[in-house]
Design an enzyme around this catalytic site. Sequence first.
Site, PDB file in Angstrom:
ATOM      1  N   CYS A  68      61.579 124.352  71.589  1.00 33.89           N
ATOM      2  CA  CYS A  68      61.421 123.876  72.868  1.00 33.89           C
ATOM      3  C   CYS A  68      60.470 124.833  73.721  1.00 33.89           C
ATOM      4  O   CYS A  68      60.288 126.537  72.964  1.00 33.89           O
ATOM      5  CB  CYS A  68      62.514 123.965  73.725  1.00 33.89           C
ATOM      6  SG  CYS A  68      63.706 125.673  72.733  1.00 33.89           S
ATOM      7  N   GLU A 117      62.048 120.776  85.266  1.00 33.36           N
ATOM      8  CA  GLU A 117      61.068 120.752  84.013  1.00 33.36           C
ATOM      9  C   GLU A 117      60.749 118.768  84.049  1.00 33.36           C
ATOM     10  O   GLU A 117      62.406 118.051  83.931  1.00 33.36           O
ATOM     11  CB  GLU A 117      61.229 120.880  82.671  1.00 33.36           C
ATOM     12  CG  GLU A 117      60.785 122.129  82.845  1.00 33.36           C
ATOM     13  CD  GLU A 117      61.292 122.850  81.426  1.00 33.36           C
ATOM     14  OE1 GLU A 117      60.624 123.769  80.942  1.00 33.36           O
ATOM     15  OE2 GLU A 117      62.228 122.547  80.387  1.00 33.36           O
TER      16      GLU A 117
END
Length: 175
Positions: A68, A117
Amino acid sequence: MEKNAKDNLIWVDLFDNEIGSGDKMETHVKNKLHRAFSVYIIHDGKMLIQKRARWKYHSAGLWANACCSHPRWGETLTEAVQKRMEEELGIPQGSCFPEELFSFNYFSPYEGLSEYEIDHVFLVDYDGPINVDPDEIAETRWVSLEDLKSEMEEFPKRFSTWFLIATPRVLEQLK
């Protein structure tokens, strides 16, 4: 703000249109919506998950998907995914080709900063060698999809926010 700085994150609007860039810490302290990605690695009915390094400035020691990160200013998602998989997991660029499944928006506050995000979720079937960067990842493990589902239901505090949001959708698509 230096718009072309190599390590700047990409700021986006709610529709994932690029609107600027900024330093990683500035982006998180100022709650700037930015582009991110999560790579899920599966093979033979199991998923590779990682425990984030203890020094990470948020979600340290929590379990998450295999890789990630964030694309940097001037970098495409595809380039970023391949590059970070190599940097964090030792998977050579071009040895596998993750497919984007979906994206989602989320906001998660932490002490003095946040993750805000648009996270693009990728999936790849891979069973080659893994060589983790200990600055990023404390440990990895392969877990059956059924055991992962049970563990997430019983112990949600062991997992990162984005993992808890995205993983049910990934598991649904793997049925």
